[in-house]
Write an enzyme that holds these catalytic residues in place. Structure first.
Site, short mmCIF file in Angstrom:
data_model
loop_
_atom_site.label_atom_id
_atom_site.label_comp_id
_atom_site.label_asym_id
_atom_site.label_seq_id
_atom_site.Cartn_x
_atom_site.Cartn_y
_atom_site.Cartn_z
CE LYS A 197 3.67 -1.46 2.08
NZ LYS A 197 2.76 -0.42 2.58
CG ASP B 19 1.42 -1.92 -1.83
OD1 ASP B 19 1.56 -0.99 -2.64
OD2 ASP B 19 1.03 -1.77 -0.66
O1 C5P Z 1 -4.23 -3.12 -5.38
P1 C5P Z 1 -4.72 -3.50 -4.03
O2 C5P Z 1 -5.59 -4.71 -4.04
O3 C5P Z 1 -3.66 -3.55 -3.00
O4 C5P Z 1 -5.66 -2.29 -3.58
C1 C5P Z 1 -6.69 -2.40 -2.64
C2 C5P Z 1 -7.66 -1.25 -2.85
O5 C5P Z 1 -7.03 0.01 -2.56
C3 C5P Z 1 -8.14 -1.11 -4.30
O6 C5P Z 1 -9.29 -1.88 -4.51
C4 C5P Z 1 -8.42 0.36 -4.41
O7 C5P Z 1 -9.70 0.65 -3.86
C5 C5P Z 1 -7.41 1.00 -3.50
N1 C5P Z 1 -6.21 1.51 -4.21
C6 C5P Z 1 -6.31 2.67 -4.95
N2 C5P Z 1 -5.20 3.14 -5.61
C7 C5P Z 1 -4.01 2.51 -5.51
C8 C5P Z 1 -3.90 1.31 -4.76
C9 C5P Z 1 -5.02 0.84 -4.12
O8 C5P Z 1 -7.38 3.27 -5.03
N3 C5P Z 1 -2.96 3.00 -6.13
#
Ligand code: C5P
Length: 293
Positions: A17, A148
């Site tokens: 994406k 995501d």
């Molecule tokens: O959810 P995911 O594992 O993809 O996110 C990785 C990191 O990105 C999280 O640990 C967080 O620090 C940050 N993040 C965030 N806010 C979001 C998505 C991700 O702070 N909406």
């Protein structure tokens, strides 16, 4: 995603994406950030093959012939393993699986490769293990694994995602838009970029802020990514890529938390020419794709 059953093996194509726009609305009490982002699927695929495996074990190997083979863990740091184990524990399924991954989506790029792989594992193993779960059963599991992953569960061409990113509302955008992806040699960790966003910083001359809009088949897209300035502070390679794409006079932006950037082109021929010039300037891996799943 696409399903290609072959005898006892199930092959799944997991698309990448790009984020056409990404706005951070604020910090949340749980440490994440509320955001609003328009995501567009593009036809660059990681390929996952699910093969029966005796016992309950979940095995993962990454094909060494993959263009993006390096840096992909095959243990439980990989979202594919986490997704398979989560399905086993939520359903009590006692079956195992051997998973082969051909990694074609660059990692640490903001192209959603790891998330798409996790979604393909949830949806693919639901079929492969005949678990009978619905899409609405899979969504909470996706949200548990990352922010995501939900976008990829129902394979929309495009969606506006809110909350942490896990609330997905499909929108109608066309397939077949020619796009160039440029992935600088150094990637970025999503967590690092969000942390950098929170730090006080000098006002940024966001390269793309005077912003670019593109109309394609009557639909106007706006570009802008609030993670661009922090990502550029962490990885100056992004500056070179964005300046080069801007000089090409095509709408362009960074995707997700970077470090890959994209340009929306008028034709496949134009996309190929821009990709060639970026490759010659050694800006990074240059890939021509089209929107769609
Ligand atoms: O959810 P995911 O594992 O993809 O996110 C990785 C990191 O990105 C999280 O640990 C967080 O620090 C940050 N993040 C965030 N806010 C979001 C998505 C991700 O702070 N909406």
């Amino acid at each position: 995603m696409r399903f290609l059953p072959q005898g006892e093996t199930l092959r799944v194509l997991a698309p990448a994406k790009i984020n056409l726009a990404l706005e951070i609305l604020g910090r949340r009490p749980d440490g994440y950030h509320d955001l609003r982002t328009t995501m567009l699927s593009v036809r660059r695929y990681d390929e996952l093959s699910f093969i029966p495996n005796a016992g309950e074990e979940v095995l993962l190997r990454v094909l060494p012939s993959s263009p993006n083979f390096v840096d992909v863990p095959t243990d439980d740091r990989n979202l594919i393993i986490k997704a398979a184990r989560l399905l086993q524990s939520k359903t009590g399924c006692r079956k195992g699986v051997a998973i082969t991954l051909r990694k074609q989506i660059p990692s640490q790029a903001g192209l959603g490769g790891g998330s798409s792989d996790a979604a393909a594992t949830l949806v693919g193993l639901n079929r492969f293990w005949k678990l009978g779960l619905s899409s609405s059963d899979l969504h909470p599991l996706a949200a548990q694994l990352g922010s995501d992953i939900n976008f990829f569960i129902d394979s929309p061409v495009a969606a506006v995602c809110t909350g942490r990113g896990e609330q997905v509302e499909e929108v109608c955008l066309p397939s077949g838009i020619p796009i160039v992806l440029i992935k600088p040699s150094t990637g970025l960790s999503t967590g690092d970029v969000f942390r950098e966003w929170s730090r006080p910083s000098p006002p940024s001359d966001n390269i793309l802020k005077e912003n670019e809009k593109v109309t394609w088949k009557g639909i106007t897209f706006g570009f802008g990514n609030d993670l661009e300035a922090p990502a550029r502070r962490l990885n100056p390679q992004i500056d070179r890529v964005l300046k080069t794409l801007k000089a090409e006079s095509v709408p362009s932006a960074m995707t997700g938390s970077g470090s890959a950037c994209f340009a929306i082109c008028r034709s496949t021929r134009q996309a190929q020419a821009i990709a060639r010039r970026c490759q010659q300037r050694r800006l990074g891996q240059s890939i021509v794709v089209h929107s769609g799943v």
